[in-house]
Design a protein around this motif. Sequence first.
Motif, PDB file in Angstrom:
ATOM      1  N   TRP A 153       0.956  -1.217  -0.056  1.00  0.00           N
ATOM      2  CA  TRP A 153       0.166   0.132   0.126  1.00  0.00           C
ATOM      3  C   TRP A 153       0.779   1.107  -0.163  1.00  0.00           C
ATOM      4  N   HIS A 154       2.018   1.356   0.889  1.00  0.00           N
ATOM      5  CA  HIS A 154       2.615   2.293   0.876  1.00  0.00           C
ATOM      6  C   HIS A 154       3.554   2.670  -0.506  1.00  0.00           C
ATOM      7  N   LEU A 155       3.773   1.585  -1.091  1.00  0.00           N
ATOM      8  CA  LEU A 155       4.625   1.552  -2.150  1.00  0.00           C
ATOM      9  C   LEU A 155       3.793   1.752  -3.726  1.00  0.00           C
ATOM     10  N   SER A 156       2.292   1.952  -3.499  1.00  0.00           N
ATOM     11  CA  SER A 156       1.450   2.062  -4.557  1.00  0.00           C
ATOM     12  C   SER A 156       1.106   3.519  -4.457  1.00  0.00           C
ATOM     13  N   PRO A 157       0.234   3.692  -5.889  1.00  0.00           N
ATOM     14  CA  PRO A 157      -0.200   5.164  -6.159  1.00  0.00           C
ATOM     15  C   PRO A 157      -1.362   5.137  -5.161  1.00  0.00           C
ATOM     16  N   PRO A 158      -2.097   6.459  -4.892  1.00  0.00           N
ATOM     17  CA  PRO A 158      -3.422   6.394  -4.066  1.00  0.00           C
ATOM     18  C   PRO A 158      -4.236   5.472  -4.441  1.00  0.00           C
ATOM     19  N   ARG A 159      -4.888   4.806  -3.511  1.00  0.00           N
ATOM     20  CA  ARG A 159      -5.870   3.759  -3.728  1.00  0.00           C
ATOM     21  C   ARG A 159      -7.255   4.389  -3.295  1.00  0.00           C
ATOM     22  N   ASN A 160      -8.084   3.400  -3.859  1.00  0.00           N
ATOM     23  CA  ASN A 160      -9.734   4.009  -3.572  1.00  0.00           C
ATOM     24  C   ASN A 160     -10.329   3.952  -2.158  1.00  0.00           C
TER      25      ASN A 160
END
Length: 343
Positions: A153-160
């Motif tokens: 999650w921290h290494l991803s683009p903004p989530r929904n």
Amino acid sequence: MLGSQPWLRSARYDGWLILAPPFAALAVVALLPATYRQSAAFPLLAWVGVVLLIDVAHVYGTLFQTYFDPQQRQQRRRLLLLVPLGCYAGGVMLHAAGSLVFWRALTYLAVFHFVRQQYGFLRLYGRSEAPVSGAWLPSTLIYAATLYPLLYWHLSPPRNFNWFVAGDFVQHDWPLGRQLATSLYVALLLAYAIREAWLYTHTRYFNLPRNLLLAGTGVSWYAGIVLYNGDLAFTLLNVVAHGVPYLALVWSRRPAGAAGRGWWAGRYGLALFLGAIALFAFLEEGLWDGLVWREHGAVFGWFQHLPPVAAPSVLMWLVPLLALPQSTHYVLDGFIWRRARRA
């Protein structure tokens, strides 16, 4: 052969209320329309059932192991006084530094609490196991099952979805980092599977609750954060897998025979317990909605008569106060279950 299993109360009780919730939540998510698995859509009725009646309500389960317990009030008097005072003072200072600073700190405190709960259950289900080769693997895997999705999650683009508010996690899109984390996690899963197979071959024993706990933690955290990208999917998997087992543990540890606490053992004890925490949750969320969020007026109609607060100088004092049940719950839980986890 399975042999004697280290149930906390019974196979039926543990199975349905502690070990089954993440699998049940995953089944519900799998049946949802695709839009709820990959978007920020969140129906009001689902919010009431999942957020209000499980997520917020389970926080008040702590009261029945602390402030509502005469013995605990006597033994932990200083702790029960200092924790809420410290949480509120710290919350005000954090909010004074910025609203996002406060919510980010509360988010990481909540994450720590969620992760440690799974480790606590693992310790309980492994309490009777003799030290054997690779004994570090179950503990390492329970942390990996929670921390790997969080790292992803921290290494991803903004989530929904967010934990509390938009931007509460520090995020940086790094595809290579996600791939490396995934590879390490898969390697750990394989190592654990090999160890369990080796142990069963040599001892003919399989710790069913421990392995169900690990499997449930792994599938719920992975599906809720990595596999799906929907607010409802994340909340269902996150909240049900955490809140229901927590309340089941509180209820299983009730001191039914103690003087002055006999209502736990009465015919209506369970209804009173669930009704009380639901009422506390409704009042808390009503105050949040009337004073701050203004998002669920259909549920909290009476609270819409309260004046909405927008002044930062007032929110600095108000928001930490409204969040005090949560922050106190997170901190107190680091103390009240220690003896049980060493059992």
